[in-house]
Design an enzyme around this catalytic site. Structure first.
Site, PDB file in Angstrom:
ATOM      1  N   ASP A  70       9.976   2.233 -19.763  1.00 53.45           N
ATOM      2  CA  ASP A  70       9.722   2.911 -18.494  1.00 53.45           C
ATOM      3  C   ASP A  70      11.033   3.343 -17.824  1.00 53.45           C
ATOM      4  O   ASP A  70      11.169   4.482 -17.378  1.00 53.45           O
ATOM      5  CB  ASP A  70       8.939   1.962 -17.579  1.00 53.45           C
ATOM      6  CG  ASP A  70       8.352   2.668 -16.389  1.00 53.45           C
ATOM      7  OD1 ASP A  70       7.288   3.290 -16.556  1.00 53.45           O
ATOM      8  OD2 ASP A  70       8.955   2.636 -15.301  1.00 53.45           O
TER       9      ASP A  70
ATOM     10  N   GLU B 133      13.198  31.796 -15.994  1.00 55.65           N
ATOM     11  CA  GLU B 133      13.476  31.469 -17.399  1.00 55.65           C
ATOM     12  C   GLU B 133      13.691  29.977 -17.621  1.00 55.65           C
ATOM     13  O   GLU B 133      13.667  29.504 -18.751  1.00 55.65           O
ATOM     14  CB  GLU B 133      14.729  32.206 -17.883  1.00 55.65           C
ATOM     15  CG  GLU B 133      14.509  33.653 -18.274  1.00 55.65           C
ATOM     16  CD  GLU B 133      13.418  33.876 -19.312  1.00 55.65           C
ATOM     17  OE1 GLU B 133      13.113  32.963 -20.101  1.00 55.65           O
ATOM     18  OE2 GLU B 133      12.854  34.981 -19.310  1.00 55.65           O
TER      19      GLU B 133
ATOM     20  N   GLU C  28       8.431  29.368 -16.170  1.00 52.47           N
ATOM     21  CA  GLU C  28       7.742  29.649 -17.435  1.00 52.47           C
ATOM     22  C   GLU C  28       7.340  28.345 -18.127  1.00 52.47           C
ATOM     23  O   GLU C  28       6.299  28.249 -18.777  1.00 52.47           O
ATOM     24  CB  GLU C  28       8.655  30.473 -18.350  1.00 52.47           C
ATOM     25  CG  GLU C  28       7.953  30.927 -19.613  1.00 52.47           C
ATOM     26  CD  GLU C  28       8.776  31.903 -20.445  1.00 52.47           C
ATOM     27  OE1 GLU C  28       9.667  32.577 -19.879  1.00 52.47           O
ATOM     28  OE2 GLU C  28       8.533  31.981 -21.661  1.00 52.47           O
TER      29      GLU C  28
ATOM     30  N   GLY D 105      11.414  -4.566  -3.058  1.00 51.82           N
ATOM     31  CA  GLY D 105      10.610  -5.315  -2.080  1.00 51.82           C
ATOM     32  C   GLY D 105      10.031  -6.583  -2.701  1.00 51.82           C
ATOM     33  O   GLY D 105       9.885  -7.611  -2.027  1.00 51.82           O
ATOM     34  N   GLN D 106       9.696  -6.535  -3.986  1.00 52.89           N
ATOM     35  CA  GLN D 106       9.148  -7.725  -4.663  1.00 52.89           C
ATOM     36  C   GLN D 106      10.151  -8.875  -4.648  1.00 52.89           C
ATOM     37  O   GLN D 106       9.788 -10.043  -4.469  1.00 52.89           O
ATOM     38  CB  GLN D 106       8.777  -7.380  -6.114  1.00 52.89           C
ATOM     39  CG  GLN D 106       7.546  -6.480  -6.207  1.00 52.89           C
ATOM     40  CD  GLN D 106       7.214  -6.071  -7.628  1.00 52.89           C
ATOM     41  OE1 GLN D 106       7.597  -6.716  -8.594  1.00 52.89           O
ATOM     42  NE2 GLN D 106       6.479  -4.974  -7.769  1.00 52.89           N
TER      43      GLN D 106
ATOM     44  N   TYR E 217       0.857  -1.189   0.000  1.00 48.14           N
ATOM     45  CA  TYR E 217       0.000   0.000   0.000  1.00 48.14           C
ATOM     46  C   TYR E 217       0.894   1.241   0.000  1.00 48.14           C
ATOM     47  O   TYR E 217       0.847   2.079   0.888  1.00 48.14           O
ATOM     48  CB  TYR E 217      -0.932  -0.032   1.223  1.00 48.14           C
ATOM     49  CG  TYR E 217      -2.244   0.672   0.997  1.00 48.14           C
ATOM     50  CD1 TYR E 217      -3.233   0.106   0.206  1.00 48.14           C
ATOM     51  CD2 TYR E 217      -2.485   1.917   1.578  1.00 48.14           C
ATOM     52  CE1 TYR E 217      -4.435   0.753   0.004  1.00 48.14           C
ATOM     53  CE2 TYR E 217      -3.695   2.570   1.382  1.00 48.14           C
ATOM     54  CZ  TYR E 217      -4.666   1.977   0.587  1.00 48.14           C
ATOM     55  OH  TYR E 217      -5.871   2.629   0.392  1.00 48.14           O
TER      56      TYR E 217
ATOM     57  N   ASP F 288       9.856  -2.341  -6.313  1.00 45.75           N
ATOM     58  CA  ASP F 288      10.460  -3.401  -7.123  1.00 45.75           C
ATOM     59  C   ASP F 288      11.508  -4.184  -6.322  1.00 45.75           C
ATOM     60  O   ASP F 288      11.591  -5.413  -6.446  1.00 45.75           O
ATOM     61  CB  ASP F 288      11.036  -2.803  -8.411  1.00 45.75           C
ATOM     62  CG  ASP F 288       9.913  -2.253  -9.288  1.00 45.75           C
ATOM     63  OD1 ASP F 288       8.970  -3.013  -9.579  1.00 45.75           O
ATOM     64  OD2 ASP F 288       9.953  -1.067  -9.637  1.00 45.75           O
TER      65      ASP F 288
ATOM     66  N   GLN G  18       1.335   3.115  -5.730  1.00 41.68           N
ATOM     67  CA  GLN G  18       0.352   2.548  -6.665  1.00 41.68           C
ATOM     68  C   GLN G  18      -0.778   1.831  -5.925  1.00 41.68           C
ATOM     69  O   GLN G  18      -1.933   1.861  -6.351  1.00 41.68           O
ATOM     70  CB  GLN G  18       1.021   1.533  -7.607  1.00 41.68           C
ATOM     71  CG  GLN G  18       1.626   2.140  -8.857  1.00 41.68           C
ATOM     72  CD  GLN G  18       0.620   2.839  -9.743  1.00 41.68           C
ATOM     73  OE1 GLN G  18      -0.487   2.351  -9.965  1.00 41.68           O
ATOM     74  NE2 GLN G  18       1.000   3.988 -10.265  1.00 41.68           N
TER      75      GLN G  18
ATOM     76  N   HIS H  82       4.653  -3.282 -13.483  1.00 42.43           N
ATOM     77  CA  HIS H  82       5.960  -2.977 -14.066  1.00 42.43           C
ATOM     78  C   HIS H  82       6.541  -4.318 -14.508  1.00 42.43           C
ATOM     79  O   HIS H  82       6.393  -5.323 -13.805  1.00 42.43           O
ATOM     80  CB  HIS H  82       6.835  -2.350 -12.977  1.00 42.43           C
ATOM     81  CG  HIS H  82       8.024  -1.584 -13.483  1.00 42.43           C
ATOM     82  ND1 HIS H  82       8.234  -1.297 -14.798  1.00 42.43           N
ATOM     83  CD2 HIS H  82       9.067  -1.025 -12.818  1.00 42.43           C
ATOM     84  CE1 HIS H  82       9.339  -0.590 -14.931  1.00 42.43           C
ATOM     85  NE2 HIS H  82       9.877  -0.417 -13.740  1.00 42.43           N
TER      86      HIS H  82
HETATM   87  N1  LIG Z   1       5.050   4.905  -8.034  1.00 44.20           N
HETATM   88  C1  LIG Z   1       4.279   4.915  -9.101  1.00 44.20           C
HETATM   89  O1  LIG Z   1       3.481   5.810  -9.255  1.00 44.20           O
HETATM   90  C2  LIG Z   1       4.318   3.789 -10.119  1.00 44.20           C
HETATM   91  C3  LIG Z   1       3.852   4.020 -11.417  1.00 44.20           C
HETATM   92  C4  LIG Z   1       3.745   2.955 -12.300  1.00 44.20           C
HETATM   93  C5  LIG Z   1       4.159   1.685 -11.889  1.00 44.20           C
HETATM   94  N2  LIG Z   1       4.657   1.506 -10.631  1.00 44.20           N
HETATM   95  C6  LIG Z   1       5.042   0.150 -10.207  1.00 44.20           C
HETATM   96  O2  LIG Z   1       4.149  -0.269  -9.195  1.00 44.20           O
HETATM   97  C7  LIG Z   1       4.826  -1.103  -8.254  1.00 44.20           C
HETATM   98  C8  LIG Z   1       4.687  -0.484  -6.874  1.00 44.20           C
HETATM   99  O3  LIG Z   1       5.399   0.734  -6.879  1.00 44.20           O
HETATM  100  P1  LIG Z   1       5.174   1.858  -5.788  1.00 44.20           P
HETATM  101  O4  LIG Z   1       5.909   3.072  -6.270  1.00 44.20           O
HETATM  102  O5  LIG Z   1       3.753   1.953  -5.435  1.00 44.20           O
HETATM  103  O6  LIG Z   1       6.001   1.232  -4.594  1.00 44.20           O
HETATM  104  P2  LIG Z   1       6.325   1.952  -3.238  1.00 44.20           P
HETATM  105  O7  LIG Z   1       5.512   3.153  -3.005  1.00 44.20           O
HETATM  106  O8  LIG Z   1       7.796   2.054  -3.124  1.00 44.20           O
HETATM  107  O9  LIG Z   1       5.709   0.801  -2.301  1.00 44.20           O
HETATM  108  C9  LIG Z   1       6.338   0.387  -1.291  1.00 44.20           C
HETATM  109  C10 LIG Z   1       5.449  -0.704  -0.710  1.00 44.20           C
HETATM  110  O10 LIG Z   1       6.236  -1.871  -0.649  1.00 44.20           O
HETATM  111  C11 LIG Z   1       6.340  -2.243   0.726  1.00 44.20           C
HETATM  112  N3  LIG Z   1       7.664  -2.846   0.904  1.00 44.20           N
HETATM  113  C12 LIG Z   1       8.856  -2.392   0.422  1.00 44.20           C
HETATM  114  N4  LIG Z   1       9.830  -3.254   0.750  1.00 44.20           N
HETATM  115  C13 LIG Z   1       9.236  -4.268   1.428  1.00 44.20           C
HETATM  116  C14 LIG Z   1       9.710  -5.453   2.010  1.00 44.20           C
HETATM  117  N5  LIG Z   1      11.000  -5.782   1.974  1.00 44.20           N
HETATM  118  N6  LIG Z   1       8.821  -6.269   2.623  1.00 44.20           N
HETATM  119  C15 LIG Z   1       7.502  -5.958   2.670  1.00 44.20           C
HETATM  120  N7  LIG Z   1       6.992  -4.831   2.128  1.00 44.20           N
HETATM  121  C16 LIG Z   1       7.858  -4.012   1.521  1.00 44.20           C
HETATM  122  C17 LIG Z   1       6.136  -0.945   1.505  1.00 44.20           C
HETATM  123  O11 LIG Z   1       5.768  -1.174   2.825  1.00 44.20           O
HETATM  124  P3  LIG Z   1       6.324  -0.185   3.968  1.00 44.20           P
HETATM  125  O12 LIG Z   1       5.665   1.153   3.738  1.00 44.20           O
HETATM  126  O13 LIG Z   1       5.938  -0.843   5.226  1.00 44.20           O
HETATM  127  O14 LIG Z   1       7.808  -0.074   3.746  1.00 44.20           O
HETATM  128  C18 LIG Z   1       5.001  -0.339   0.675  1.00 44.20           C
HETATM  129  O15 LIG Z   1       3.780  -0.973   0.912  1.00 44.20           O
HETATM  130  C19 LIG Z   1       6.249  -1.199  -8.734  1.00 44.20           C
HETATM  131  O16 LIG Z   1       6.372  -2.333  -9.544  1.00 44.20           O
HETATM  132  C20 LIG Z   1       6.421   0.056  -9.564  1.00 44.20           C
HETATM  133  O17 LIG Z   1       7.442  -0.042 -10.522  1.00 44.20           O
HETATM  134  C21 LIG Z   1       4.735   2.527  -9.744  1.00 44.20           C
END
Ligand SMILES: NC(=O)c1ccc[n+]([C@@H]2O[C@H](COP(=O)([O-])OP(=O)(O)OC[C@H]3O[C@@H](n4cnc5c(N)ncnc54)[C@H](OP(=O)(O)O)[C@@H]3O)[C@@H](O)[C@H]2O)c1
Length: 350
Positions: free
Chosen positions: A208, A244, A248, A102-103, A38, A100, A41, A124
């Site tokens: 991307d 500039e 703008e 964390g995945q 959470y 990514d 995204q 992604h």
């Molecule tokens: N950011 C964007 O707008 C965007 C746009 C298009 C696609 N995407 C893709 O969508 C996916 C999610 O991206 P995001 O930017 O939403 O990610 P993010 O904000 O960095 O999400 C982090 C989430 O991952 C959890 N997390 C991270 N490391 C972890 C771990 N080791 N164990 C358990 N939970 C962990 C975090 O929990 P905690 O808060 O507890 O750390 C949090 O819920 C990615 O594949 C990204 O490339 C993102």
């Protein structure tokens, strides 16, 4: 699917006319969708789907800001909010929206929760395309699909709320059930995509990673700094250099580009600006082209992935990141920017 002519190349796109929300609800009527993560995204996709009548649960580790955000957004522990593993075990569609890095860290635990016929969904292509580096290798008896919104998770939600939508790409990597494509399109519509265009996992991740390192973020900040520094070196005041270079652009010109394209923005500038921009545009293109080649090669070779996985999974990642962001924030250029923004009439009125 609608066939659209993109500057001479015909492509198929999917809008809510070809794939209605009603159809999406029908395709997903027996599915439980788990949003794992959470962060940025996660909330946008979860809330849009919930508002669209899809059964959504959230899997988020406890204790941090993301958990609190899920609580604040109305998800209830033990009912619609669980640990990532518990949510994945209860769902038939697992939307893997951890960072990514964390995945990769969580993969073995999530993999153990996948049941035959589940859909494993990504926003992604990263984890799958660089599987040798990430270790994310799904079992053969699940669908592996992608819907990647082309914008921040925040915009996924705000565009949905204002009735528009964000464009997303979609792809199927593995079709075990024979339903992978209809699941993908249904989920794409349910998360609030404006329209969906086809890609592959590899094309999605290459474009991307290039885009965000290039024009969208890295190149943008780099060329802004170069011009600002040049103007300052020649004795221009910070306010003049910032106006500039950034103000703008963000307050006027890029809005014209968004509305009607670059040609239209050029056509609506002074003839002096037009002449100069037309004369210099190709020189800038040629100057940065070799850097873009280097960037794409680095993406394709997996070097960018190696850096992301190594640096972003370090335990002190957030502190180090904050230091780097503070350098930008505290630089003269962006401090000048804060002052310029505070002078915008709508902010002075507050
Ligand atoms: N950011 C964007 O707008 C965007 C746009 C298009 C696609 N995407 C893709 O969508 C996916 C999610 O991206 P995001 O930017 O939403 O990610 P993010 O904000 O960095 O999400 C982090 C989430 O991952 C959890 N997390 C991270 N490391 C972890 C771990 N080791 N164990 C358990 N939970 C962990 C975090 O929990 P905690 O808060 O507890 O750390 C949090 O819920 C990615 O594949 C990204 O490339 C993102």
């Amino acid at each position: 699917m609608a066939k659209i002519n993109f500057g001479g190349t015909w492509e198929e796109v999917v809008t809510s006319e070809e794939f209605s929300l009603k159809k999406a609800r029908d395709v997903l009527k027996n599915e439980t969708v788990a949003i794992i993560g959470y962060g940025v995204q996660g909330p946008g996709q979860a809330l849009n789907m919930k508002d669209n009548g899809i059964r959504v649960i959230v899997g988020q580790r406890e204790g941090g800001d993301s958990w609190n955000k899920a609580l604040k957004d109305g998800f209830v522990p033990g009912d619609t909010l669980f640990s990532p593993e518990d949510a994945a075990g209860k769902a038939t569609v697992i939307q893997y929206l951890l960072s990514d890095a964390g995945q990769t860290t969580m993969w073995q635990k999530i993999k153990a929760c996948l049941n035959e016929g589940d859909a494993l969904y990504f926003s992604h292509g990263f984890s799958i395309v660089y599987k040798e580096q990430t270790g994310v290798i799904p079992p053969p008896n699940v669908d592996v699909i992608l819907v990647a919104p082309k914008g921040s998770g925040r915009t996924v939600r705000t565009n949905f709320l204002d009735g528009s939508g964000i464009n997303s790409s979609y792809a199927v990597f593995q079709d075990y059930t024979g339903r992978a494509m209809e699941r993908t399109l249904a989920l794409g519509v349910a998360i609030g995509s404006g329209y969906l265009f086809h890609t592959t996992f590899a094309k999605e991740v290459y474009s991307d990673l290039t885009g965000e390192r290039g024009v969208l973020m890295g190149c943008l900040a780099g060329v802004m700094e170069a011009q600002y520094d040049l103007l300052r070196k020649h004795g221009h005041s910070p306010s003049e250099a910032f106006n500039e270079t950034v103000e703008e652009l963000t307050q006027s010109l890029i809005r014209l580009v968004a509305e009607n394209g670059m040609d239209w923005m050029y056509a609506n500038c002074s003839t002096t600006a037009q002449r100069g921009a037309l004369d210099w545009k190709d020189r800038f293109r040629d100057a940065v082209a070799p850097v873009f080649t280097e960037l794409y090669n680095s993406v394709a070779a997996g070097k960018e992935t190696e850096i992301v996985l190594r640096v972003n999974s370090a335990p002190d990642y957030r502190e180090k990141l904050q230091k780097e962001l503070d350098v930008i924030k505290n630089s003269e250029m962006w401090q000048a920017g804060a002052a310029v923004r505070s002078l915008r009439p709508e902010r002075r009125k507050k």
